[in-house]
Design a protein around this motif. Structure first.
Motif, mmCIF file in Angstrom:
data_model
loop_
_atom_site.group_PDB
_atom_site.id
_atom_site.type_symbol
_atom_site.label_atom_id
_atom_site.label_comp_id
_atom_site.label_asym_id
_atom_site.label_seq_id
_atom_site.Cartn_x
_atom_site.Cartn_y
_atom_site.Cartn_z
ATOM 1 N N SER A 2 0.824 -1.209 0.000
ATOM 2 C CA SER A 2 0.000 0.000 0.000
ATOM 3 C C SER A 2 0.859 1.261 0.000
ATOM 4 O O SER A 2 0.567 2.211 -0.724
ATOM 5 C CB SER A 2 -0.920 0.017 1.216
ATOM 6 O OG SER A 2 -1.842 -1.033 1.155
ATOM 7 N N LEU A 3 1.901 1.250 0.808
ATOM 8 C CA LEU A 3 2.762 2.428 0.890
ATOM 9 C C LEU A 3 3.445 2.693 -0.445
ATOM 10 O O LEU A 3 3.460 3.829 -0.930
ATOM 11 C CB LEU A 3 3.807 2.246 1.991
ATOM 12 C CG LEU A 3 4.818 3.386 2.133
ATOM 13 C CD1 LEU A 3 4.097 4.688 2.483
ATOM 14 C CD2 LEU A 3 5.844 3.044 3.188
ATOM 15 N N ARG A 4 3.992 1.664 -1.081
ATOM 16 C CA ARG A 4 4.655 1.836 -2.379
ATOM 17 C C ARG A 4 3.651 2.307 -3.428
ATOM 18 O O ARG A 4 3.960 3.150 -4.253
ATOM 19 C CB ARG A 4 5.305 0.526 -2.840
ATOM 20 C CG ARG A 4 6.537 0.154 -2.074
ATOM 21 C CD ARG A 4 7.694 1.080 -2.442
ATOM 22 N NE ARG A 4 8.873 0.660 -1.750
ATOM 23 C CZ ARG A 4 9.476 1.357 -0.798
ATOM 24 N NH1 ARG A 4 9.006 2.528 -0.447
ATOM 25 N NH2 ARG A 4 10.548 0.907 -0.210
ATOM 26 N N TRP A 71 9.159 2.164 -8.941
ATOM 27 C CA TRP A 71 8.515 1.075 -9.694
ATOM 28 C C TRP A 71 9.325 -0.210 -9.577
ATOM 29 O O TRP A 71 8.767 -1.287 -9.395
ATOM 30 C CB TRP A 71 8.314 1.454 -11.162
ATOM 31 C CG TRP A 71 7.518 0.389 -11.824
ATOM 32 C CD1 TRP A 71 7.992 -0.688 -12.508
ATOM 33 C CD2 TRP A 71 6.107 0.232 -11.773
ATOM 34 N NE1 TRP A 71 6.961 -1.500 -12.909
ATOM 35 C CE2 TRP A 71 5.786 -0.953 -12.470
ATOM 36 C CE3 TRP A 71 5.082 0.991 -11.216
ATOM 37 C CZ2 TRP A 71 4.482 -1.397 -12.612
ATOM 38 C CZ3 TRP A 71 3.775 0.542 -11.372
ATOM 39 C CH2 TRP A 71 3.496 -0.634 -12.059
ATOM 40 N N ARG A 72 10.643 -0.107 -9.703
ATOM 41 C CA ARG A 72 11.486 -1.307 -9.589
ATOM 42 C C ARG A 72 11.294 -1.969 -8.218
ATOM 43 O O ARG A 72 11.172 -3.189 -8.118
ATOM 44 C CB ARG A 72 12.952 -0.959 -9.817
ATOM 45 C CG ARG A 72 13.335 -0.872 -11.276
ATOM 46 C CD ARG A 72 14.835 -0.787 -11.475
ATOM 47 N NE ARG A 72 15.421 0.438 -10.975
ATOM 48 C CZ ARG A 72 15.478 1.578 -11.644
ATOM 49 N NH1 ARG A 72 15.000 1.647 -12.865
ATOM 50 N NH2 ARG A 72 16.034 2.650 -11.113
ATOM 51 N N ALA A 76 9.557 -5.624 -7.709
ATOM 52 C CA ALA A 76 10.326 -6.653 -7.014
ATOM 53 C C ALA A 76 9.551 -7.167 -5.806
ATOM 54 O O ALA A 76 9.522 -8.371 -5.542
ATOM 55 C CB ALA A 76 11.679 -6.103 -6.588
ATOM 56 N N PHE A 77 8.917 -6.274 -5.082
ATOM 57 C CA PHE A 77 8.143 -6.670 -3.924
ATOM 58 C C PHE A 77 6.973 -7.564 -4.326
ATOM 59 O O PHE A 77 6.595 -8.479 -3.603
ATOM 60 C CB PHE A 77 7.634 -5.435 -3.179
ATOM 61 C CG PHE A 77 7.021 -5.740 -1.850
ATOM 62 C CD1 PHE A 77 7.820 -6.044 -0.761
ATOM 63 C CD2 PHE A 77 5.651 -5.746 -1.697
ATOM 64 C CE1 PHE A 77 7.262 -6.349 0.463
ATOM 65 C CE2 PHE A 77 5.081 -6.039 -0.473
ATOM 66 C CZ PHE A 77 5.881 -6.345 0.610
ATOM 67 N N LEU A 78 6.390 -7.306 -5.498
ATOM 68 C CA LEU A 78 5.285 -8.134 -6.004
ATOM 69 C C LEU A 78 5.781 -9.465 -6.554
ATOM 70 O O LEU A 78 4.993 -10.331 -6.892
ATOM 71 C CB LEU A 78 4.523 -7.396 -7.103
ATOM 72 C CG LEU A 78 3.717 -6.177 -6.664
ATOM 73 C CD1 LEU A 78 3.118 -5.482 -7.872
ATOM 74 C CD2 LEU A 78 2.639 -6.565 -5.665
ATOM 75 N N GLY A 79 7.109 -9.612 -6.664
ATOM 76 C CA GLY A 79 7.674 -10.847 -7.185
ATOM 77 C C GLY A 79 7.774 -10.882 -8.695
ATOM 78 O O GLY A 79 7.961 -11.932 -9.288
ATOM 79 N N PRO A 85 6.999 -0.576 -16.112
ATOM 80 C CA PRO A 85 6.237 0.508 -15.467
ATOM 81 C C PRO A 85 4.950 0.791 -16.227
ATOM 82 O O PRO A 85 4.902 0.707 -17.453
ATOM 83 C CB PRO A 85 7.176 1.703 -15.548
ATOM 84 C CG PRO A 85 8.525 1.142 -15.749
ATOM 85 C CD PRO A 85 8.321 -0.138 -16.507
ATOM 86 N N MET A 86 3.912 1.091 -15.476
ATOM 87 C CA MET A 86 2.631 1.462 -16.070
ATOM 88 C C MET A 86 1.970 2.486 -15.162
ATOM 89 O O MET A 86 2.338 2.618 -14.004
ATOM 90 C CB MET A 86 1.732 0.236 -16.236
ATOM 91 C CG MET A 86 1.305 -0.394 -14.917
ATOM 92 S SD MET A 86 0.307 -1.859 -15.102
ATOM 93 C CE MET A 86 1.572 -3.086 -15.378
ATOM 94 N N ARG A 87 1.048 3.200 -15.717
ATOM 95 C CA ARG A 87 0.319 4.182 -14.924
ATOM 96 C C ARG A 87 -0.622 3.440 -13.986
ATOM 97 O O ARG A 87 -1.412 2.615 -14.412
ATOM 98 C CB ARG A 87 -0.463 5.111 -15.831
ATOM 99 C CG ARG A 87 -1.273 6.113 -15.057
ATOM 100 C CD ARG A 87 -1.639 7.308 -15.905
ATOM 101 N NE ARG A 87 -2.413 8.244 -15.154
ATOM 102 C CZ ARG A 87 -1.946 9.016 -14.184
ATOM 103 N NH1 ARG A 87 -0.669 8.950 -13.879
ATOM 104 N NH2 ARG A 87 -2.712 9.851 -13.527
#
Length: 109
Positions: A2-4, A71-72, A76-79, A85-87
């Motif tokens: 959520s924070l990212r 975004w990176r 990475a956190f999402l695996g 990158p996307m809007r």
């Protein structure tokens, strides 16, 4: 996550605002250039306008770099570090909604 997500939304907004300001500064620069050519402004005015436009260009580039870095980290956190990158949808204005992990990941992947 959520924070990212919120950080990326914030930087997206910054990029839009700074890009709009840069476009306005370029228009001012063009207007001042025309005034200098007709004798209604001095070269110093043009230099100030050019400096302001260049400073805003630097701000835009800085925001774009920050977005890329966030975004990176987010991908990475999402695996999925290869995720381009996307809007991201959403806004920081108004009421916030609680983000849920599974639907968000499914939508992004």
């Amino acid at each position: 996550v959520s924070l990212r997500y919120l950080q990326i939304l914030a930087v997206q907004g910054q990029m839009e605002t700074k890009s709009a300001l840069e476009r306005l500064a370029r228009q001012v620069e063009d207007g001042v250039r025309r005034k200098v050519e007709t004798g209604h402004a001095v070269e110093a005015d043009l230099l100030l306008a050019e400096n302001q436009a260049e400073a805003l260009r630097g701000d835009v580039e800085e925001a774009e770099e920050r977005y890329a870095n966030l975004w990176r980290e987010f991908a990475a956190f999402l695996g999925s570090p290869e995720m381009p990158p996307m809007r991201l949808p959403g806004s920081l204005a108004g009421e916030t909604t609680e983000l849920e992990w599974e639907p968000t990941v499914e939508r992004l992947l």
